[in-house]
Scaffold this active site. Structure first.
Site, PDB file in Angstrom:
ATOM      1  N   GLU A   1       0.872  -1.300   0.349  1.00  0.00           N
ATOM      2  CA  GLU A   1       0.050   0.103  -0.351  1.00  0.00           C
ATOM      3  C   GLU A   1       0.844   1.570   0.050  1.00  0.00           C
ATOM      4  O   GLU A   1       1.735   1.521   0.509  1.00  0.00           O
ATOM      5  CB  GLU A   1      -0.802   0.108   1.590  1.00  0.00           C
ATOM      6  CG  GLU A   1      -1.914  -0.748   1.785  1.00  0.00           C
ATOM      7  CD  GLU A   1      -3.006  -0.738   2.402  1.00  0.00           C
ATOM      8  OE1 GLU A   1      -3.537  -1.696   2.703  1.00  0.00           O
ATOM      9  OE2 GLU A   1      -2.105  -0.331   3.704  1.00  0.00           O
ATOM     10  N   CYS A   2       0.793   2.143  -0.800  1.00  0.00           N
ATOM     11  CA  CYS A   2       1.499   3.450  -0.878  1.00  0.00           C
ATOM     12  C   CYS A   2       2.770   3.320  -0.877  1.00  0.00           C
ATOM     13  O   CYS A   2       3.647   2.696  -1.926  1.00  0.00           O
ATOM     14  CB  CYS A   2       0.378   4.053   0.285  1.00  0.00           C
ATOM     15  SG  CYS A   2       1.135   6.065  -0.202  1.00  0.00           S
ATOM     16  N   GLY A   3       3.656   4.081   0.390  1.00  0.00           N
ATOM     17  CA  GLY A   3       4.356   3.464   0.825  1.00  0.00           C
ATOM     18  C   GLY A   3       5.410   1.742   0.311  1.00  0.00           C
ATOM     19  O   GLY A   3       6.498   2.594   0.127  1.00  0.00           O
TER      20      GLY A   3
ATOM     21  N   SER B   1      -0.966  -0.474  -5.106  1.00  0.00           N
ATOM     22  CA  SER B   1      -1.817   0.765  -5.105  1.00  0.00           C
ATOM     23  C   SER B   1      -1.762   1.815  -4.280  1.00  0.00           C
ATOM     24  O   SER B   1      -1.101   1.412  -3.451  1.00  0.00           O
ATOM     25  CB  SER B   1      -3.239   0.363  -5.281  1.00  0.00           C
ATOM     26  OG  SER B   1      -4.074   1.155  -5.094  1.00  0.00           O
TER      27      SER B   1
END
Length: 436
Positions: A323-325, A414
């Site tokens: 997720e993200c990072g 994502s």
């Protein structure tokens, strides 16, 4: 008070006309002051957030959970509030943005559970106009207003002018202008562990909060109905071990996410990419949450053992949720804010670069075979990749297309941060590798 049908605790929702008024500083100061008085305090954060809850947890000494009528859902919000009221003397709910901002808003949450609003105003550049601002906040909705806390007050005389302007609304507390405030960086406040004297700073805020104890003690408690017993979560991940990255680069994890994985039957093993620790050998799946990989890009680039273990897990087909990072650290390269480019684990084709402006913000949902998995997005970086998205999230409430959701072998990645309690079955599918 706990009875057969309801529980009671003193509770307020700390809100303001906008972001930047000092809600987090005031909530932290109030929490620390009440704890110092021997009160049992539980703090909640309205809306999606990872950083403010860490500050508020440090101030209160207890885990801070999320409240949001859409992402968390009314029933789970009600259950959390009732449980906290049964355990604590005081509940503090820090609002998100301005009182009426968002769909749903902090005002919606206040009305849903009968929690009165404590309005924070930045009084630095106003005096009698404070009354107009506060009466507008109260009457626009309307909401039940417990009172006001004035931030950045210059003097005792200034505080008197503010108090007089409020008319029938009590001024509960004031906080003077601070020579030093809670430090910030591009995603918000700095993490507590990155501020060497954070506890001293919180103690100073609590000490300088001029507090009307009599008015606080006279405030009636809020009554929360006891919810029906929650339905047991099916152990869809029973017997599976999930490796969870957790260190200063990867720490944006909702406490409820870890609890849901355990309720699903999974065993969690934590490891640190920053310490160059490999994915635990017994792991059946890997969870790489968001965080600040851009601040630690040099260290991650040199973490050869961790990178090799991630590539081995991917080659073995073990499900990886990034997720993200977490996704940023699995791209081929990461360009930090200084413009330096660093090699990452290269599980996801493409390059990530930091941007000066916000690239994504807001509540979103990922459509899955098990129904929508709700969550949010908030990032300053951009991924450039030739890989076609397997799906897109849907923005709430506009229903417009949101973040790209990528599948690359066993990797699901994502910018979308999922809130696992919103759909445990979809969460189980992600970590068992059965998600489409």
């Amino acid at each position: 008070m706990v009875t057969q049908d309801y529980v009671e605790a003193r509770a307020v929702l700390v809100s303001a006309i906008a972001s930047g008024q000092g809600k987090t500083s005031i909530t932290a100061a109030l929490a620390r002051k009440l704890v110092q008085q021997g009160k049992r305090v539980r703090v909640f954060k309205c809306g999606p957030d990872f950083i403010d809850p860490m500050i508020l947890e440090r101030a209160s000494g207890a885990t801070v959970r999320s409240l949001d009528l859409w992402m968390v859902g009314e029933e789970l919000c009600r259950r959390q509030l009732a449980q906290a009221a049964a355990e604590a003397d005081v509940l503090l709910l820090e609002g998100v943005m301005g009182l009426y901002d968002g769909t749903p808003s902090s005002a919606d949450l206040s009305r849903a559970f009968g929690v009165p609003v404590m309005a924070v105003i930045d009084a630095a550049a106003m005096a009698q106009t404070a009354g107009a601002v506060v009466h507008g906040l109260r009457d626009y909705g309307p909401v039940q207003l417990a009172g006001v806390i004035a931030n950045r007050v210059a003097s005792v005389g200034h505080a008197r002018m503010v108090a007089a302007s409020l008319r029938d609304i009590p001024l509960f507390a004031t906080l003077p202008k601070q020579a030093r405030s809670l430090p910030e960086r591009h995603l918000g406040l700095m993490l507590p562990d990155d501020v060497s004297d954070i506890d001293t700073l919180l103690d100073q805020l609590a000490e300088q909060l001029v507090f009307d104890q009599q008015a606080w003690d006279a405030m009636p408690p809020v009554r929360f109905a006891k919810p029906a017993q929650a339905q047991a979560t099916a152990p869809l991940l029973a017997g599976r071990t999930i490796a969870v990255a957790r260190d200063q680069a990867f720490m944006f994890i909702y406490p409820h996410n870890l609890e849901v994985l355990r309720e699903l039957g999974a065993t969690l093993k934590f490891f640190s990419p920053l310490a160059d620790q490999p994915v635990p050998a017994e792991a059946d799946a890997v969870y790489l949450p968001g965080g600040y990989p851009e601040l630690h890009a040099r260290t991650l680039a040199q973490a050869s053992i961790w990178q090799a273990s991630m590539r081995a897990a991917h080659a073995a087909g073990r499900p990886i949720v990034a997720e993200c990072g977490g996704m940023m650290a699995l791209a081929e390269t990461l360009t930090d804010q200084a413009g330096d480019s660093w090699p990452m684990a290269a599980l996801l084709p493409g390059a990530v670069s930091m941007r000066a402006r916000l690239s994504g913000l807001g509540l979103q949902a990922l459509p899955t075979a098990q129904g929508d998995l709700r969550g949010h997005t908030f990032h300053y970086s951009q991924l450039e990749t030739a890989l076609a998205p397997a799906a897109h999230t849907v923005k709430h409430p506009s229903a417009l297309q949101g973040e790209a959701w990528y599948r690359h072998g066993s990797l699901a990645a994502s910018y979308f941060h999922a809130y696992f309690p919103s759909n445990p079955a979809a969460t189980a599918a992600l970590f068992s590798g059965s998600a489409a």
